[in-house]
Structure formats: C-alpha cells, structure tokens
Design a protein around this motif. Structure first.
Motif, PDB file in Angstrom:
ATOM      1  N   ILE A   1       0.839  -1.203   0.000  1.00 22.75           N
ATOM      2  CA  ILE A   1       0.000   0.000   0.000  1.00 22.75           C
ATOM      3  C   ILE A   1       0.871   1.248   0.000  1.00 22.75           C
ATOM      4  O   ILE A   1       0.647   2.193  -0.774  1.00 22.75           O
ATOM      5  CB  ILE A   1      -0.934   0.010   1.228  1.00 22.75           C
ATOM      6  CG1 ILE A   1      -1.952  -1.120   1.138  1.00 22.75           C
ATOM      7  CG2 ILE A   1      -1.643   1.362   1.350  1.00 22.75           C
ATOM      8  CD1 ILE A   1      -2.829  -1.242   2.385  1.00 22.75           C
ATOM      9  N   MET A   2       1.879   1.267   0.874  1.00 26.51           N
ATOM     10  CA  MET A   2       2.725   2.456   0.992  1.00 26.51           C
ATOM     11  C   MET A   2       3.540   2.702  -0.278  1.00 26.51           C
ATOM     12  O   MET A   2       3.664   3.843  -0.740  1.00 26.51           O
ATOM     13  CB  MET A   2       3.684   2.303   2.182  1.00 26.51           C
ATOM     14  CG  MET A   2       3.021   2.188   3.540  1.00 26.51           C
ATOM     15  SD  MET A   2       2.115   3.657   4.061  1.00 26.51           S
ATOM     16  CE  MET A   2       0.419   3.079   3.906  1.00 26.51           C
ATOM     17  N   SER A   3       4.079   1.650  -0.860  1.00 24.99           N
ATOM     18  CA  SER A   3       4.953   1.825  -2.031  1.00 24.99           C
ATOM     19  C   SER A   3       4.180   2.203  -3.284  1.00 24.99           C
ATOM     20  O   SER A   3       4.705   2.857  -4.180  1.00 24.99           O
ATOM     21  CB  SER A   3       5.755   0.544  -2.289  1.00 24.99           C
ATOM     22  OG  SER A   3       4.892  -0.544  -2.577  1.00 24.99           O
ATOM     23  N   ASN A   4       2.909   1.797  -3.359  1.00 29.46           N
ATOM     24  CA  ASN A   4       2.101   2.090  -4.541  1.00 29.46           C
ATOM     25  C   ASN A   4       1.070   3.183  -4.300  1.00 29.46           C
ATOM     26  O   ASN A   4       0.159   3.365  -5.099  1.00 29.46           O
ATOM     27  CB  ASN A   4       1.354   0.820  -5.004  1.00 29.46           C
ATOM     28  CG  ASN A   4       2.303  -0.211  -5.567  1.00 29.46           C
ATOM     29  OD1 ASN A   4       3.093   0.087  -6.443  1.00 29.46           O
ATOM     30  ND2 ASN A   4       2.237  -1.418  -5.033  1.00 29.46           N
ATOM     31  N   TYR A   5       1.225   3.911  -3.193  1.00 31.23           N
ATOM     32  CA  TYR A   5       0.168   4.845  -2.821  1.00 31.23           C
ATOM     33  C   TYR A   5      -0.037   5.934  -3.862  1.00 31.23           C
ATOM     34  O   TYR A   5      -1.164   6.282  -4.205  1.00 31.23           O
ATOM     35  CB  TYR A   5       0.460   5.477  -1.457  1.00 31.23           C
ATOM     36  CG  TYR A   5      -0.682   6.347  -0.999  1.00 31.23           C
ATOM     37  CD1 TYR A   5      -1.906   5.774  -0.668  1.00 31.23           C
ATOM     38  CD2 TYR A   5      -0.569   7.717  -0.948  1.00 31.23           C
ATOM     39  CE1 TYR A   5      -2.978   6.547  -0.283  1.00 31.23           C
ATOM     40  CE2 TYR A   5      -1.633   8.508  -0.556  1.00 31.23           C
ATOM     41  CZ  TYR A   5      -2.834   7.916  -0.220  1.00 31.23           C
ATOM     42  OH  TYR A   5      -3.886   8.689   0.149  1.00 31.23           O
ATOM     43  N   ASP A   6       1.045   6.491  -4.392  1.00 35.49           N
ATOM     44  CA  ASP A   6       0.912   7.540  -5.406  1.00 35.49           C
ATOM     45  C   ASP A   6       0.144   7.022  -6.620  1.00 35.49           C
ATOM     46  O   ASP A   6      -0.689   7.714  -7.199  1.00 35.49           O
ATOM     47  CB  ASP A   6       2.289   8.047  -5.843  1.00 35.49           C
ATOM     48  CG  ASP A   6       2.942   8.880  -4.751  1.00 35.49           C
ATOM     49  OD1 ASP A   6       2.212   9.354  -3.869  1.00 35.49           O
ATOM     50  OD2 ASP A   6       4.170   9.026  -4.775  1.00 35.49           O
ATOM     51  N   THR A   7       0.425   5.784  -7.009  1.00 45.56           N
ATOM     52  CA  THR A   7      -0.270   5.200  -8.154  1.00 45.56           C
ATOM     53  C   THR A   7      -1.752   5.016  -7.853  1.00 45.56           C
ATOM     54  O   THR A   7      -2.612   5.314  -8.675  1.00 45.56           O
ATOM     55  CB  THR A   7       0.345   3.825  -8.505  1.00 45.56           C
ATOM     56  OG1 THR A   7       1.729   3.998  -8.753  1.00 45.56           O
ATOM     57  CG2 THR A   7      -0.341   3.224  -9.706  1.00 45.56           C
ATOM     58  N   ILE A   8      -2.032   4.567  -6.622  1.00 44.73           N
ATOM     59  CA  ILE A   8      -3.416   4.301  -6.250  1.00 44.73           C
ATOM     60  C   ILE A   8      -4.241   5.574  -6.290  1.00 44.73           C
ATOM     61  O   ILE A   8      -5.315   5.623  -6.873  1.00 44.73           O
ATOM     62  CB  ILE A   8      -3.481   3.669  -4.842  1.00 44.73           C
ATOM     63  CG1 ILE A   8      -2.906   2.255  -4.880  1.00 44.73           C
ATOM     64  CG2 ILE A   8      -4.916   3.620  -4.334  1.00 44.73           C
ATOM     65  CD1 ILE A   8      -2.818   1.604  -3.519  1.00 44.73           C
ATOM     66  N   ILE A   9      -3.730   6.654  -5.692  1.00 46.49           N
ATOM     67  CA  ILE A   9      -4.566   7.846  -5.586  1.00 46.49           C
ATOM     68  C   ILE A   9      -4.631   8.635  -6.883  1.00 46.49           C
ATOM     69  O   ILE A   9      -5.500   9.469  -7.060  1.00 46.49           O
ATOM     70  CB  ILE A   9      -4.081   8.769  -4.446  1.00 46.49           C
ATOM     71  CG1 ILE A   9      -2.674   9.307  -4.739  1.00 46.49           C
ATOM     72  CG2 ILE A   9      -4.141   8.079  -3.114  1.00 46.49           C
ATOM     73  CD1 ILE A   9      -2.212  10.334  -3.731  1.00 46.49           C
ATOM     74  N   ASN A  10      -3.725   8.336  -7.826  1.00 44.07           N
ATOM     75  CA  ASN A  10      -3.738   9.072  -9.088  1.00 44.07           C
ATOM     76  C   ASN A  10      -4.431   8.305 -10.211  1.00 44.07           C
ATOM     77  O   ASN A  10      -4.597   8.804 -11.302  1.00 44.07           O
ATOM     78  CB  ASN A  10      -2.310   9.418  -9.525  1.00 44.07           C
ATOM     79  CG  ASN A  10      -1.695  10.469  -8.625  1.00 44.07           C
ATOM     80  OD1 ASN A  10      -2.385  11.356  -8.157  1.00 44.07           O
ATOM     81  ND2 ASN A  10      -0.404  10.365  -8.376  1.00 44.07           N
ATOM     82  N   SER A  11      -4.794   7.062  -9.945  1.00 45.83           N
ATOM     83  CA  SER A  11      -5.425   6.238 -10.967  1.00 45.83           C
ATOM     84  C   SER A  11      -6.926   6.444 -10.942  1.00 45.83           C
ATOM     85  O   SER A  11      -7.568   6.281  -9.919  1.00 45.83           O
ATOM     86  CB  SER A  11      -5.103   4.758 -10.732  1.00 45.83           C
ATOM     87  OG  SER A  11      -5.903   3.951 -11.545  1.00 45.83           O
TER      88      SER A  11
END
Length: 511
Positions: A138-148
C-alpha cells in the motif's frame, strides 16, 4: 462469579506455558526488554463512546483483529496483493525466506504488542508476514493508487481509514526486517530514512492537521509505526513566530474600547428598560426586584435559554463558551495560524484566538480518535493533541460555530457544518487535569466583558449563593445578557414576573 480468562481452552494454556518457557530460556530475552510496546489496546474508558471508531471495518492488519470473521473475507485480497508485490522467486520461497525468518523474531513481535496474544508462533509469523507486506505494498504504490482514475477507490477511503486504527498498526521494526529479508534494502544498511519517507507520504495525504518536515524531528527520533509517525509530525509542527506590529495592536485596542462602550450602553439600556417597565407597574424598588427575582423569570423575560445543552451524557467537555458566543458576547475573533497545535494561542490585546488550519473528511474522526488514544496510551506528559481536541470540542457546539470557523479559513474540507459539529461534539474530554493555558486565557477575557459580568452579577445576587462567583468564574455554559426588546408589552412583563398591576407592592417572594 469467575473472572474472565485470556485463554479460550486448556490447549491455549499449554501454548502460554510453552511460550513463557521459550522466552525464559532464550539468550536474547534481555534484548527484547529494549523493544518498546507500541501497539496498544484501546481501553474501554476511551472506546465506550464510539467503539466502532477504534476497530477496523474492512481489513485487519496484525494479530489483534486478524481472526474476526467479518474481516476474514479480505484475506484472499491481501494474499493476492502480496504475491503481486513479490517476484516469482520470492513467492516460491516465501516459507523459507519470510516465515522462517519471522519465527526467529517471535519474542520481538510479541514485545511490540500490549495485549497477550493467544496465538502460536507459526500463525503469528504468517500474520505479520502477509499483513506487513500488504502494508508495504500500500505504501509503495500509494501515489499510483490515488492518481489512478479506475482505482481511486472506495479502496483508498476504506483502506486509509483502517490503516490509521491504533490496534491495526504494524511496528516499523518488523517492516524493516521484511524489507531486508526481501533485499529491498541491504541487510547492513539502516532503513530508517527510506521506510520513514515512504510512510510520510501517506501521513501527509491523510492528516487532518499540518505536518512538520521530517528534518524538524529531533535527531534519533524513532518512528514506531505509521500512527506514531503522524502523531510526531503533528505535534512537532510549529510555524514561524511573528510579533504583531505595534500599530495593529493599538488599532485593535482602540476598536476594543469602542466595543466596550457599545456593550456598556446596551447593558445600561437593558437595566433602564427593565426598571422603567417595573416602575410603570408600580414597583418602587425596581433594582431590588431585578437582583432578587427568580433567575428563570428574568431569563424568560430576556429571551435567554438556560440549562445544559442536549448532549450525550457520557461526553464530558471542557468549560469554555462556543465560537458563536465568543464572537457575539465576547467580541473575540478567530484567525488561522501558519503553524500547528503548539501555535494555538489567545492574544488578549487583539481579542483574537489563533488556531491551526484543519482539513476534515469522512475519515478524520477516526484519525483524531486513534491519535488521541495513542497519546494517552503512551502517557505523553503534556497530552498536547488531547488538549487541542478538547479545545475544539469545547468551542464547536453547533453548525453555526462550524460555519464561523469555515468562513475564517480555520476549517477546510468536504464535511458539512452539521457534520463538523457532530464530529467534535462526540469527542470526550481526554486531557484529564492537564492545564490548558489557551482555554484559561479565553475564559478570563470572556469573563471580563461587561455583558458577562452583569449576567454573572445578577445571577449571583439572584441566587444568594457563591459570593465569589463573579470573581472566580469558571465558565458555566450559560448565556450572557442580550439587548432587551424595548417593545415588550407591559402585560408580558407582568406575567413573567408574576406581578399584579392592580397592586403597588412587590409580591413578598421578590422583596
């Protein structure tokens, strides 16, 4: 009646005996004593008001809630996420690479948790392995998650809420071991900066208050888990100190003097109007009547609503007027600070309460409650966050109070004024007997206002008790005098005061 036991069965008792024997025999037992307890159970005294705010609703992280049936359906989702986080070789060797390593750390894992866990070592290793890697994903992919666009979830809202629950924390000491085990960092390298920077991004996206830069934390500060990092960054956030210009201070003082004159005139008009009406009714000593009549009568006559606010009786709040009362009757203004909770202050020469900007959304109450519970559990001496939440809970009573703070750019975000008021009205007093100088300063200034002094004077004289009330004044929650409507019919006044216009004398009960 037999007391409750931590064991579910005789088999569990054997597990406990085996665990204690292992801990007693191991050479590293002394090392474990240096591991701080960081994941606490929220005591019932705190969670009783709103227990659902302190437990995960969708996904469990760590051993406390792992086996709850309503959360177990997410285990397949966690396993799938972990497998996508790992490479093929790591998946094939997961037992040897991750689980066996964590089993050697069992005493350290248990030392991090406040509650005794009736779980065998193998199960505990699997829980920490899956949940710890899921959190890292979750932490490592957080930027991807919130921008997708496709994944700006419900997933983000649900996960971010549960990730901030105190009982759902995964200690960073275990996350570091997982990163080293998977060779995300070398075994010899100190992973503090890398892991902390990763967690910081999540904190900045979800903190309701501004955060300090990482560099502002004291050297050697260890982040114990995600919630601990957010707490440290909130409490240590301080703005640049600024001294008001002398001219602006003088201007505010002049305006304040003018306001004092207006209030004195209103107060005088109130008393004159009441006295005139009573004189017209044939009362020879109107001032004695005013100071000796039952308080309920004069309150009704003046349109003052008395009594306590309709609140949950379990919720104890500090004694301080609401935002709207501070503005209307105390002439107090509200301005945002450029810093954090340590910058909250009342400046009497400006009649201004400075508060940090706060951004609220649907998860903010859960974040606040768990931060305050964590502060209390760790016995932080000053209870700084608790004192700030107490202040906000004390001054925010209604949607009108929230509206005033929104208009003054102190509160931002997506919540309605009603929801903002409900959020803080449900927060129980948390800072105990800790002294809050900001609240003391606000109350002292408010009590010095002419309307408030007159109100307390009349109430004191009326009750005939507590002769030191006006001097010592702890705010009681009652309203100060509003201007009297000069058009009140004489019949209404007579009715409220139980006075018979046909008689010249005041009824004995009021003389």
């Amino acid at each position: 009646m037999a007391s409750e036991t931590i064991f579910n069965s005789t088999l569990s008792e054997h597990h406990w005996t085996d665990q204690i024997r292992k801990d007693f025999d191991k050479e590293y037992a002394l090392y474990v004593t240096n591991i701080p307890v960081s994941v606490f159970n929220v005591p019932k005294s705190i969670s009783a008001i709103k227990p659902e705010a302190y437990i995960p609703q969708v996904i469990a992280l760590g051993p406390y809630h792992h086996l709850r049936s309503e959360l177990y359906q997410m285990e397949r989702y966690k396993v799938a996420a972990v497998k996508s986080f790992l490479n093929k070789e790591q998946v094939l060797n997961f037992q040897h690479l991750v689980i066996d390593k964590l089993k050697t750390l069992e005493p350290i894992i248990r030392a991090c948790y406040h509650k005794y866990m009736d779980i065998d070592g193998d199960t505990l290793a699997w829980i920490i392995g899956i949940d710890g890697l899921f959190l890292l994903d979750i932490m490592s992919n957080y930027d991807t998650i919130i921008n997708s666009e496709g994944r700006k979830l419900s997933q983000d809202a649900l996960l971010s809420r549960d990730v901030m629950v105190l009982e759902n924390q995964i200690p960073t000491i275990l996350l570091k071991e997982l990163r080293k085990t998977l060779q995300i960092v070398s075994a010899e390298k100190d992973d503090d900066d890398g892991l902390t920077s990763m967690l910081e991004g999540f904190c900045r996206a979800h903190s309701p208050l501004g955060l300090a830069p990482l560099a502002q934390l004291r050297p050697g500060t260890n982040c114990l888990h995600l919630l601990d990092l957010m707490y440290l960054l909130i409490v240590n956030h301080e703005g640049a100190k600024s001294v008001p210009q002398e001219a602006s201070v003088k201007l505010d003082v002049v305006e304040d003097d003018q306001e004092l004159g207006i209030m004195k005139d209103e107060l005088k008009n109130n008393l004159v109007e009441i006295s005139t009406v009573l004189t017209n009714l044939g009362i020879k000593t109107p001032l004695q009547v005013i100071t000796r009549m039952p308080w309920e009568k004069i309150s009704n006559l003046l349109g003052i609503q008395t009594g306590n606010k309709d609140k949950n009786p379990l919720v104890e709040e500090i004694k301080i007027p609401s935002v709207s009362h501070l503005c209307k009757f105390g002439g107090i203004r509200f301005n945002p600070t450029n810093g954090g909770i340590r910058d909250a202050r009342f400046v009497a020469t400006e009649a201004t309460l400075y508060l940090p900007t706060i951004t609220l959304n649907a998860n903010s109450e859960v974040v606040f409650r768990n931060l305050v519970a964590y502060e209390a559990a760790t016995s932080k001496s000053a209870l700084e966050l608790g004192q700030y939440v107490d202040l906000m809970s004390g001054i925010l009573d209604t949607a009108e109070d929230a509206r005033l703070l929104v208009e003054n750019k102190i509160i931002q975000g997506e919540l309605s004024n009603d929801n903002i008021a409900q959020l803080f009205n449900g927060m129980n007093k948390s800072s105990g007997k800790a002294r809050n100088r900001t609240i003391e300063a606000v109350n002292a200034y408010f009590n010095s206002r002419p309307r408030v002094q007159a109100y307390n004077f009349i109430k004191q004289r009326n009750s005939g008790t507590n002769s030191n009330l006006a001097a010592t004044f702890p705010y009681t929650g009652s309203l100060p005098l509003p201007p009297l409507d000069s058009t009140l019919p004489r019949q209404l006044v007579a009715k409220e005061l139980d006075i018979n216009e046909a008689h010249d004398e005041v009824p004995p009960a009021y003389v």
